[in-house]
Design a protein around this motif. Structure first.
Motif, PDB file in Angstrom:
ATOM      1  N   THR A  81       0.831  -1.201   0.000  1.00 51.15           N
ATOM      2  CA  THR A  81       0.000   0.000   0.000  1.00 51.15           C
ATOM      3  C   THR A  81       0.863   1.247   0.000  1.00 51.15           C
ATOM      4  OG1 THR A  81      -0.104   0.149   2.422  1.00 51.15           O
ATOM      5  CG2 THR A  81      -1.778  -1.225   1.321  1.00 51.15           C
ATOM      6  N   ALA A  82       0.269   2.342  -0.443  1.00 48.05           N
ATOM      7  CA  ALA A  82       0.972   3.625  -0.423  1.00 48.05           C
ATOM      8  C   ALA A  82       1.284   4.052   1.003  1.00 48.05           C
ATOM      9  CB  ALA A  82       0.124   4.691  -1.121  1.00 48.05           C
ATOM     10  N   ARG A  83       0.387   3.737   1.933  1.00 52.64           N
ATOM     11  CA  ARG A  83       0.628   4.103   3.332  1.00 52.64           C
ATOM     12  C   ARG A  83       1.853   3.385   3.883  1.00 52.64           C
ATOM     13  NH1 ARG A  83      -3.876   2.741   5.086  1.00 52.64           N
ATOM     14  NH2 ARG A  83      -4.914   4.755   5.070  1.00 52.64           N
ATOM     15  N   GLY A  84       1.959   2.087   3.599  1.00 47.47           N
ATOM     16  CA  GLY A  84       3.116   1.334   4.059  1.00 47.47           C
ATOM     17  C   GLY A  84       4.410   1.832   3.436  1.00 47.47           C
ATOM     18  N   LEU A  85       4.361   2.146   2.145  1.00 39.00           N
ATOM     19  CA  LEU A  85       5.548   2.658   1.463  1.00 39.00           C
ATOM     20  C   LEU A  85       5.934   4.034   2.000  1.00 39.00           C
ATOM     21  CD1 LEU A  85       7.604   2.159  -0.813  1.00 39.00           C
ATOM     22  CD2 LEU A  85       6.007   3.292  -2.369  1.00 39.00           C
ATOM     23  N   ALA A  86       4.936   4.878   2.247  1.00 34.37           N
ATOM     24  CA  ALA A  86       5.214   6.203   2.803  1.00 34.37           C
ATOM     25  C   ALA A  86       5.870   6.094   4.175  1.00 34.37           C
ATOM     26  CB  ALA A  86       3.924   7.015   2.890  1.00 34.37           C
ATOM     27  N   ASN A  87       5.435   5.127   4.984  1.00 31.15           N
ATOM     28  CA  ASN A  87       6.050   4.926   6.301  1.00 31.15           C
ATOM     29  C   ASN A  87       7.523   4.518   6.172  1.00 31.15           C
ATOM     30  OD1 ASN A  87       3.773   5.558   7.821  1.00 31.15           O
ATOM     31  ND2 ASN A  87       2.994   3.464   7.763  1.00 31.15           N
ATOM     32  N   VAL A  88       7.823   3.665   5.205  1.00 29.47           N
ATOM     33  CA  VAL A  88       9.213   3.248   4.988  1.00 29.47           C
ATOM     34  C   VAL A  88      10.065   4.445   4.568  1.00 29.47           C
ATOM     35  CG1 VAL A  88      10.726   1.848   3.529  1.00 29.47           C
ATOM     36  CG2 VAL A  88       8.614   0.873   4.439  1.00 29.47           C
ATOM     37  N   TYR A  89       9.560   5.243   3.628  1.00 27.04           N
ATOM     38  CA  TYR A  89      10.295   6.432   3.197  1.00 27.04           C
ATOM     39  C   TYR A  89      10.462   7.423   4.343  1.00 27.04           C
ATOM     40  CZ  TYR A  89      10.196   5.240  -1.788  1.00 27.04           C
ATOM     41  OH  TYR A  89      10.402   4.657  -3.015  1.00 27.04           O
ATOM     42  N   ALA A  90       9.422   7.581   5.165  1.00 22.41           N
ATOM     43  CA  ALA A  90       9.498   8.511   6.285  1.00 22.41           C
ATOM     44  C   ALA A  90      10.593   8.103   7.265  1.00 22.41           C
ATOM     45  CB  ALA A  90       8.144   8.589   6.994  1.00 22.41           C
ATOM     46  N   GLN A  91      10.692   6.815   7.543  1.00 22.34           N
ATOM     47  CA  GLN A  91      11.731   6.338   8.448  1.00 22.34           C
ATOM     48  C   GLN A  91      13.124   6.593   7.871  1.00 22.34           C
ATOM     49  OE1 GLN A  91      10.952   2.228   9.443  1.00 22.34           O
ATOM     50  NE2 GLN A  91       8.799   2.647   9.869  1.00 22.34           N
ATOM     51  N   THR A  92      13.276   6.339   6.581  1.00 23.94           N
ATOM     52  CA  THR A  92      14.576   6.547   5.949  1.00 23.94           C
ATOM     53  C   THR A  92      14.972   8.021   5.949  1.00 23.94           C
ATOM     54  OG1 THR A  92      14.208   4.634   4.509  1.00 23.94           O
ATOM     55  CG2 THR A  92      15.895   6.209   3.825  1.00 23.94           C
ATOM     56  N   LEU A  93      14.055   8.887   5.499  1.00 24.17           N
ATOM     57  CA  LEU A  93      14.355  10.316   5.450  1.00 24.17           C
ATOM     58  C   LEU A  93      14.573  10.890   6.842  1.00 24.17           C
ATOM     59  CD1 LEU A  93      11.821  11.463   2.695  1.00 24.17           C
ATOM     60  CD2 LEU A  93      14.310  11.397   2.500  1.00 24.17           C
TER      61      LEU A  93
END
Length: 251
Positions: A95-107
């Motif tokens: 999902t986009a929500r799950g992907l956004a969470n991964v990107y948020a953690q990385t950034l």
């Protein structure tokens, strides 16, 4: 021994944020809009090799501004995350929500680390749903925060001015031609209130089209198809024949 120069944590973070914002603002803008049949991505990008908009998974796409090498690394990581999760569990679990969470953690980790400079990027992750009410659009600034957007969003360049214009003119139920015209009009406005002329060769356009029968909803709008959509007289006709003259992305 000399005393190290002291900078308060608040000032250090403010300086890092300012550094990242300036880098992002130097890039050309990207606009993402909801329309009746999906989500359209429009970027001012004359390059045909270095994409700002890309497919991530079946219903998910990615757009970015800033330093190309940095957001390209993030895009590749997102594709790997989506493929692995879809293979290990189920395609519906990506999902986009799950992907956004991964990107948020990385950034967020990179931004708060004193050992390396913050990424000069701003991302948009979008997922098209069964209906307009199910669409998801997330904006991720350089610091790893997540902003849930609705209707329209702009990043990079003079994003504040573009977003204000979109807020005033965007409405539900736009056709693809109408949404594309609105996006181009917003990108054409300069900081002094004037307007520039943007041609099809200066634009990168892609859509997440919920009406496509296949699982992969992403496709690029190119060539004559894009030119027809940009012509006021023929825009409506081009919208009806959008399936012709388009190319699918390989991610």
């Amino acid at each position: 021994m000399t005393t190290p120069f002291y900078v308060s944590p608040q000032q250090a973070m403010a300086d890092r944020a300012e550094y990242a914002r300036k880098g992002i603002a130097r890039g050309r803008s990207v606009v993402v809009l909801q329309y009746a049949d999906g989500i359209v991505f429009v970027a001012e990008n004359p390059s045909r090799a270095l994409h700002k908009v890309s497919e991530i998974y079946d219903r998910i796409a990615f757009a970015a501004v800033g330093k190309y090498n940095e957001f390209e690394n993030l895009r590749i990581g997102g594709v790997r995350y989506a493929d692995l999760r879809g293979y290990t569990y189920d395609r519906e679990d990506v999902t986009a929500r799950g992907l956004a969470n991964v990107y948020a953690q990385t950034l967020g980790t990179i931004f708060s680390s004193a050992a390396e400079k913050p990424y000069e990027v701003e991302l948009i992750v979008a997922e098209v749903g069964e209906g307009p009410e199910d669409d998801q659009i997330y904006r991720l600034p350089h610091d790893g925060s997540i902003v849930d957007e609705h209707g329209s969003v702009a990043v990079g360049g003079n994003a504040d001015q573009i977003s204000s214009y979109l807020d005033q003119h965007h409405r539900d139920g736009l056709t693809l031609a109408e949404a594309l015209k609105l996006a181009v009009d917003s990108l054409s406005r300069d900081n002094n209130g004037g307007e520039r002329s943007l041609t099809a060769e200066q634009l990168e356009v892609a859509v997440l089209d919920r009406t496509r029968p296949q699982k992969r909803k992403f496709k690029r709008v190119l060539g004559r198809q894009l030119s027809r959509l940009l012509e006021p007289e023929e825009g409506a006709a081009g919208s009806e024949t959008e399936s012709s003259g388009t190319e699918e992305s390989d991610g």
